[in-house]
Design a protein around this motif. Structure first.
Motif, PDB file in Angstrom:
ATOM      1  N   ARG A  27       0.708  -1.336   0.114  1.00  0.00           N
ATOM      2  CA  ARG A  27      -0.042   0.083   0.090  1.00  0.00           C
ATOM      3  C   ARG A  27       0.869   1.249  -0.035  1.00  0.00           C
ATOM      4  N   ARG A  28       1.901   1.223   0.923  1.00  0.00           N
ATOM      5  CA  ARG A  28       2.858   2.470   1.188  1.00  0.00           C
ATOM      6  C   ARG A  28       3.519   2.683  -0.336  1.00  0.00           C
ATOM      7  N   LEU A  29       4.084   1.407  -1.047  1.00  0.00           N
ATOM      8  CA  LEU A  29       4.796   1.742  -2.323  1.00  0.00           C
ATOM      9  C   LEU A  29       3.879   2.256  -3.200  1.00  0.00           C
ATOM     10  N   ALA A  34      13.878  -2.413  -9.863  1.00  0.00           N
ATOM     11  CA  ALA A  34      14.873  -1.817 -10.460  1.00  0.00           C
ATOM     12  C   ALA A  34      14.730  -0.348 -10.718  1.00  0.00           C
ATOM     13  N   GLY A  35      15.652   0.473  -9.976  1.00  0.00           N
ATOM     14  CA  GLY A  35      15.302   2.029 -10.205  1.00  0.00           C
ATOM     15  C   GLY A  35      14.612   2.547  -8.950  1.00  0.00           C
ATOM     16  N   PHE A  36      14.052   1.632  -8.129  1.00  0.00           N
ATOM     17  CA  PHE A  36      13.167   2.291  -7.045  1.00  0.00           C
ATOM     18  C   PHE A  36      13.708   1.767  -5.686  1.00  0.00           C
ATOM     19  N   GLU A  37      14.879   1.246  -5.543  1.00  0.00           N
ATOM     20  CA  GLU A  37      15.349   0.808  -4.417  1.00  0.00           C
ATOM     21  C   GLU A  37      15.374   1.860  -3.241  1.00  0.00           C
ATOM     22  N   ARG A  38      15.694   3.040  -3.438  1.00  0.00           N
ATOM     23  CA  ARG A  38      15.723   3.966  -2.291  1.00  0.00           C
ATOM     24  C   ARG A  38      14.344   4.132  -1.974  1.00  0.00           C
ATOM     25  N   ASP A  39      13.385   4.238  -2.840  1.00  0.00           N
ATOM     26  CA  ASP A  39      11.710   4.253  -2.282  1.00  0.00           C
ATOM     27  C   ASP A  39      11.403   3.002  -1.450  1.00  0.00           C
ATOM     28  N   ILE A  40      11.752   1.933  -1.964  1.00  0.00           N
ATOM     29  CA  ILE A  40      11.644   0.683  -1.129  1.00  0.00           C
ATOM     30  C   ILE A  40      12.257   0.679   0.210  1.00  0.00           C
ATOM     31  N   GLU A  41      13.615   1.182   0.139  1.00  0.00           N
ATOM     32  CA  GLU A  41      14.232   1.314   1.486  1.00  0.00           C
ATOM     33  C   GLU A  41      13.526   2.039   2.473  1.00  0.00           C
ATOM     34  N   ALA A  42      13.281   3.310   1.934  1.00  0.00           N
ATOM     35  CA  ALA A  42      12.505   4.325   2.857  1.00  0.00           C
ATOM     36  C   ALA A  42      11.170   3.774   3.415  1.00  0.00           C
TER      37      ALA A  42
END
Length: 94
Positions: free
Chosen positions: A17-19, A58-66
């Protein structure tokens, strides 16, 4: 802060949901596959779960980590086992 507890399915849903609310992920129309959380010994912060191996990330690693950092700070994985009851369906004392 005391963490709330959720079962594995609810944690997975919360991360999904948050992603989905992150603009650059939504704008790209990307559907990130969120794995089920894995129970672990509590880390230094007290969190007892982790998630690894997101699909289509791929390309969304920072968003996932946050998102993971935020959800791990709020929730722990429930370790309670559900009582399956009597698997034979007998009435007690019957």
């Amino acid at each position: 802060m005391q963490r709330k507890t959720l079962n594995a399915s609810r944690l997975q849903e919360e991360v999904t949901r948050r992603l989905g609310r992150i603009h650059n992920i939504a704008d790209e129309g990307v559907k990130i596959s969120v794995p089920r959380p894995n129970l672990q010994e509590p880390d230094a912060s007290g969190c007892n779960w982790t998630m690894k191996h997101f699909g289509n990330a791929a390309g969304f690693e920072r968003d996932i980590e946050a998102v993971l950092k935020a959800v791990r700070a709020e929730y722990n994985l429930s370790t309670e086992k559900k009582d399956a009851g009597n698997p034979f369906g007998d009435f007690p004392g019957g």
